[in-house]
Scaffold this motif. Sequence first.
Motif, PDB file in Angstrom:
ATOM      1  N   ALA A   4      30.108  23.112  26.733  1.00  0.00           N
ATOM      2  CA  ALA A   4      29.664  23.946  25.617  1.00  0.00           C
ATOM      3  C   ALA A   4      28.536  24.874  26.078  1.00  0.00           C
ATOM      4  O   ALA A   4      27.633  24.459  26.804  1.00  0.00           O
ATOM      5  CB  ALA A   4      29.194  23.079  24.457  1.00  0.00           C
ATOM      6  N   LEU A   5      28.595  26.114  25.654  1.00  0.00           N
ATOM      7  CA  LEU A   5      27.558  27.089  25.997  1.00  0.00           C
ATOM      8  C   LEU A   5      26.341  26.871  25.104  1.00  0.00           C
ATOM      9  O   LEU A   5      26.455  26.864  23.873  1.00  0.00           O
ATOM     10  CB  LEU A   5      28.098  28.513  25.815  1.00  0.00           C
ATOM     11  CG  LEU A   5      27.159  29.651  26.215  1.00  0.00           C
ATOM     12  CD1 LEU A   5      26.953  29.671  27.721  1.00  0.00           C
ATOM     13  CD2 LEU A   5      27.718  30.986  25.732  1.00  0.00           C
ATOM     14  N   ILE A  16      22.452  25.876  34.894  1.00  0.00           N
ATOM     15  CA  ILE A  16      21.903  27.216  34.672  1.00  0.00           C
ATOM     16  C   ILE A  16      22.693  28.186  35.539  1.00  0.00           C
ATOM     17  O   ILE A  16      22.899  27.949  36.732  1.00  0.00           O
ATOM     18  CB  ILE A  16      20.408  27.271  35.048  1.00  0.00           C
ATOM     19  CG1 ILE A  16      19.627  26.213  34.271  1.00  0.00           C
ATOM     20  CG2 ILE A  16      19.846  28.651  34.771  1.00  0.00           C
ATOM     21  CD1 ILE A  16      19.675  26.377  32.764  1.00  0.00           C
ATOM     22  N   HIS A  17      23.134  29.282  34.947  1.00  0.00           N
ATOM     23  CA  HIS A  17      24.006  30.204  35.676  1.00  0.00           C
ATOM     24  C   HIS A  17      23.721  31.640  35.281  1.00  0.00           C
ATOM     25  O   HIS A  17      23.112  31.921  34.247  1.00  0.00           O
ATOM     26  CB  HIS A  17      25.481  29.880  35.386  1.00  0.00           C
ATOM     27  CG  HIS A  17      25.795  29.788  33.915  1.00  0.00           C
ATOM     28  ND1 HIS A  17      25.995  30.886  33.117  1.00  0.00           N
ATOM     29  CD2 HIS A  17      25.919  28.704  33.107  1.00  0.00           C
ATOM     30  CE1 HIS A  17      26.250  30.496  31.880  1.00  0.00           C
ATOM     31  NE2 HIS A  17      26.195  29.174  31.835  1.00  0.00           N
ATOM     32  N   THR A  18      24.139  32.550  36.131  1.00  0.00           N
ATOM     33  CA  THR A  18      24.064  33.972  35.823  1.00  0.00           C
ATOM     34  C   THR A  18      25.403  34.601  36.185  1.00  0.00           C
ATOM     35  O   THR A  18      26.233  33.971  36.864  1.00  0.00           O
ATOM     36  CB  THR A  18      22.909  34.646  36.594  1.00  0.00           C
ATOM     37  OG1 THR A  18      22.758  35.994  36.121  1.00  0.00           O
ATOM     38  CG2 THR A  18      23.179  34.678  38.098  1.00  0.00           C
ATOM     39  N   LEU A  33      14.139  24.066  29.688  1.00  0.00           N
ATOM     40  CA  LEU A  33      14.828  25.325  29.979  1.00  0.00           C
ATOM     41  C   LEU A  33      14.553  26.335  28.875  1.00  0.00           C
ATOM     42  O   LEU A  33      14.256  25.960  27.738  1.00  0.00           O
ATOM     43  CB  LEU A  33      16.330  25.112  30.136  1.00  0.00           C
ATOM     44  CG  LEU A  33      17.106  24.554  28.943  1.00  0.00           C
ATOM     45  CD1 LEU A  33      18.526  25.135  28.921  1.00  0.00           C
ATOM     46  CD2 LEU A  33      17.207  23.040  29.037  1.00  0.00           C
ATOM     47  N   GLY A  34      14.649  27.602  29.239  1.00  0.00           N
ATOM     48  CA  GLY A  34      14.461  28.681  28.268  1.00  0.00           C
ATOM     49  C   GLY A  34      13.032  29.109  28.093  1.00  0.00           C
ATOM     50  O   GLY A  34      12.725  29.895  27.195  1.00  0.00           O
ATOM     51  N   ALA A  57      23.021  28.964  30.042  1.00  0.00           N
ATOM     52  CA  ALA A  57      22.940  27.513  30.180  1.00  0.00           C
ATOM     53  C   ALA A  57      24.151  26.877  29.519  1.00  0.00           C
ATOM     54  O   ALA A  57      24.522  27.242  28.399  1.00  0.00           O
ATOM     55  CB  ALA A  57      21.656  26.984  29.552  1.00  0.00           C
ATOM     56  N   THR A  58      24.755  25.912  30.234  1.00  0.00           N
ATOM     57  CA  THR A  58      25.942  25.222  29.739  1.00  0.00           C
ATOM     58  C   THR A  58      25.766  23.716  29.905  1.00  0.00           C
ATOM     59  O   THR A  58      25.258  23.254  30.928  1.00  0.00           O
ATOM     60  CB  THR A  58      27.200  25.672  30.515  1.00  0.00           C
ATOM     61  OG1 THR A  58      27.396  27.078  30.320  1.00  0.00           O
ATOM     62  CG2 THR A  58      28.433  24.928  30.035  1.00  0.00           C
TER      63      THR A  58
END
Length: 251
Positions: A53-54, A75-77, A96-97, A111-112
């Motif tokens: 889930a995103l 964590i991804h881009t 995170l965030g 983030a997923t």
Amino acid sequence: MDDGVEAGQPMRGDGAIDVAEVLRRNQLLSALDQREMAELVGLGHLVQYDPDALIFDKGDPGDCLYAILKGQVGIHTSSEDGKMMILNFLDPGEVLGEIALIDGKPRTAGATALRPTELFRIDRAAFIPFLERHPRLAIRLMGVLCERLRWVSEGIEDAVFHDVPRRLAKKLLQLAESYGQPTPAGLRITQVVSQENLASMLGVTREMVNKSLKALKTANAITYTKGFLVLADVDLVRDMAGETVRSQDRL
């Protein structure tokens, strides 16, 4: 996603979670005393995510901060043409965030949830006044952000100046630092990492990672045990990563 947990209520009991206890594992939040931690817990609420889930995407509003209570977050881009790069794995106790939360600008990464995941969410409207009331935490947050900047700068230097085998060896050492478990065969990385994951982390093709892994295996630097990567010769991997091996580091 289930947002049905009442705001500010720490979960206890069989299979439940004490929010304050998990938050104290975090480098940023560990300095809070009991009263300050209780105040912080009262500002947030629990949210749950299924695997894959995103949680938020790159470019989304930076309107909240999350602390991981259970599960794991990737964590991804991504680029405009859809290519994705994994930046990091985050585990319980990590936050995170925080970057977008501070400046209020769009998220710099996505983030997923990688597993069934439970997060503690604190909205920006509540967290910024909390920082103003507790300047010690603001100073610690500056240190965390500086550390993040150094990490990003180091990653850029690796991508520009170092070849794939060296970058791969360095990434394996980083994974071993977070997930390494000593075994008779060597330092086992307990986080399952596929060749596709490694390629995404390094921003290269799977074929290049496969070739580099084969070279590491041929040199007896790594091996596989039940699907997990094992650093069979940590000193050799460090040498391949261009790191100086100190005598006290030898296993």
